[in-house]
Design an enzyme around this catalytic site. Structure first.
Site, short mmCIF file in Angstrom:
data_model
loop_
_atom_site.label_atom_id
_atom_site.label_comp_id
_atom_site.label_asym_id
_atom_site.label_seq_id
_atom_site.Cartn_x
_atom_site.Cartn_y
_atom_site.Cartn_z
N TYR A 57 0.83 -1.20 0.00
CA TYR A 57 0.00 0.00 0.00
C TYR A 57 0.87 1.26 0.00
CZ TYR A 57 -3.16 3.70 1.44
OH TYR A 57 -3.86 4.87 1.50
N GLY A 64 -6.22 5.11 -0.47
CA GLY A 64 -7.60 5.15 0.00
C GLY A 64 -8.45 4.10 -0.69
#
Length: 515
Positions: A57, A64
């Site tokens: 990530y 998001g």
């Protein structure tokens, strides 16, 4: 306070005083060797992930609600650049320079922890911006307090890239690229994860908390001073502040406030004048008698807030984070709830402290309750209005403070396609606390003006050495009783004396350090 002394920024927590020095007084900063080593080590792990095939990530994915998309290595520099540009979406008035500088410093400290994976060279640019007094323009609106203060920090990150708008060392609005070039600062092309690491923190709300705690330390002492002046001016008693009575309810803040008031009222000629048996009152009104209980509760609230701030100053807020064993893990530490709660809690204490101050002021102006003082402390009541409208101004501020005491942290509004479905509103709590601190300063200034005038009207009886020293300090800026004058400048002069510590310094010159 030695504002030219360099503040070392390393993996260790910063002291409250150092945050204030850098934010408010432009003290220079220096990244420590330990910080550089920690950052270099964690950067190596991020680069391994960036080169690997496993999705990570913020390194090789979107952000998001868009975290499911894998980003090709050729697009990752653009990914970070796009993140910062799109998130620098603040709007509204510019926030104060000291708030932005506090936020920059606290972000630098988190980078220095070695848990974010940022390159040392990128952190060096943030260090250079602080030392060159180049301050990104950050706006009032944009942060929901989760994931941290994204929009405000993105305006800072934009400056690190050489884009956006800043104020230079002279306070002039400039294009960032131009201001950096003038100071010899080379902008950064952000590498994998760096954009995320620069914006994913609670640094804005924490900076506002630390600054407010510094201001409230001074204002709580000032509140004890003005309360003591009012008790004295209203021919009240200091017996209720006795240590043995206070010890029956052993809250530490209450004990401190009562001790301050005893010291400030010791040796009062005004009090001695009505201890001859002629006074028929059994006990004073709550706004006088209970002053240490209210100011003490505010102190204890502040102590709790300071504990939370200390823990936050020791934190490394980012997502994902690089752990000591090399793992890179997602987490929820960016949620601002711990900071938001205490920001709101302090606003409640501030409103109540101002409320009791206003009640004491009103009592000095009312002939039915002031025990011999002229109506509104006017020179010629009816022709003159004295402090009648100063109390209106004070009451208007108190009413505003009650509205500002409504908590921001109980609100949440979902964002990012419901990925960020619960937010803290900590930034908003910080913004309203700053307005509340300013309001309390003004309320105490009006009580100071009024109580000093009342004490002057009690002459030839002399005030206590502590309260008398405060009256003398005020009289260097504001004249004593007389016919009506233009009152607004006198209120502003008193506000300045409260805000710059003159009132506390004057009292302490006579009675020693206040708690």
């Amino acid at each position: 306070m030695h504002d030219n002394e360099v503040v070392a920024v390393g993996p260790e927590p910063l002291a409250f005083e150092d945050v204030v020095r850098v934010a408010r007084y432009n003290a220079p900063v220096r990244l420590t060797d330990d910080a550089i080593a920690e950052m270099a080590a964690s950067r190596g792990r991020i680069e391994e992930l960036a080169e690997g095939d496993t999705p990570a990530y913020g390194v090789s994915t979107g952000f998001g609600a868009l975290a499911t998309r894998h980003i090709d290595p050729s697009l990752r520099a653009r990914l970070q650049r796009s993140l910062v540009r799109s998130h620098a979406a603040g709007s509204g008035p510019e926030v104060e320079t000291e708030v932005t500088r506090a936020m920059m410093l606290l972000r630098l400290r988190t980078l220095a922890s070695g848990h974010t994976g940022v390159r040392p060279a990128t952190a060096r640019v943030l260090e250079s911006l602080l030392n060159a007094k180049i301050t990104p323009v950050v706006h009032e609106y944009g942060s929901l307090g989760c994931s941290g203060d994204l929009a405000p920090l993105s305006h800072v990150a934009l400056t690190i890239m050489g884009e956006g708008v800043v104020r230079d060392a002279y306070g002039r609005i400039r294009q960032a690229g131009e201001a950096l070039k003038e100071c010899g600062i080379e902008p950064v092309e952000l590498a994998a994860k760096e954009g995320l690491a620069l914006i994913n923190g609670t640094d804005g709300m924490l900076g506002m908390l630390v600054l407010a705690l510094g201001d409230l330390t001074r204002l709580l002492r000032t509140a004890d001073i003005t309360a003591a002046m009012s008790v004295e001016a209203l021919l009240g008693t200091d017996y209720v502040f006795a240590a043995d009575l206070q010890a029956l309810r052993p809250h530490p803040g209450q004990a401190a406030a009562a001790a301050n008031m005893r010291a400030l009222l010791a040796g009062s000629g005004v009090m001695a004048s009505h201890r001859d048996g002629s006074c028929t009152r059994v006990q004073d009104a709550y706004s006088l008698r209970c002053a240490p209980q209210v100011a003490g509760a505010a102190r204890d609230t502040m102590a709790h807030a300071a504990t939370v701030a200390s823990r936050e100053l020791a934190s490394a807020i980012d997502n994902p984070v690089v752990l000591a064993d090399g793992r890179v893990e997602s987490n929820g530490n960016f949620h601002g709830a711990p900071v938001a709660y205490v920001l709101d809690f302090l606003a409640i204490a501030v409103a109540d402290l101002a409320s009791i101050s206003e009640r004491r002021t009103d009592r000095m102006l009312d002939v039915a309750r002031s025990h011999g003082l002229p109506a509104f402390l006017a020179d010629d009541p009816g022709v003159d209005s004295g402090h009648m409208i100063a109390q209106y101004t004070q009451a208007a501020v108190v009413s505003e403070l009650k509205r500002l005491a409504a908590p921001a942290s109980v609100d949440s509004i979902p964002s990012s396609a419901m990925q960020e479905d619960h937010v803290s509103m900590g930034w908003s709590a910080g913004r309203k606390l700053r307005r509340a601190v300013d309001g309390l300063t003004r309320v105490l200034a009006v009580e100071l003006l009024t109580a000093a005038r009342a004490l002057d009207l009690r002459r030839p009886h002399e005030p206590a050495p502590g309260t008398g020293a405060v009256v003398r300090a005020l009289r260097e800026a504001v004249a004593g009783p007389g016919p009506d004058r233009f009152l607004a400048p006198e209120i502003e002069a008193a506000v300045q004396l409260v805000a710059d510590g003159t009132v506390v310094n004057a009292a302490e010159s006579a009675v020693g350090a206040l708690a």
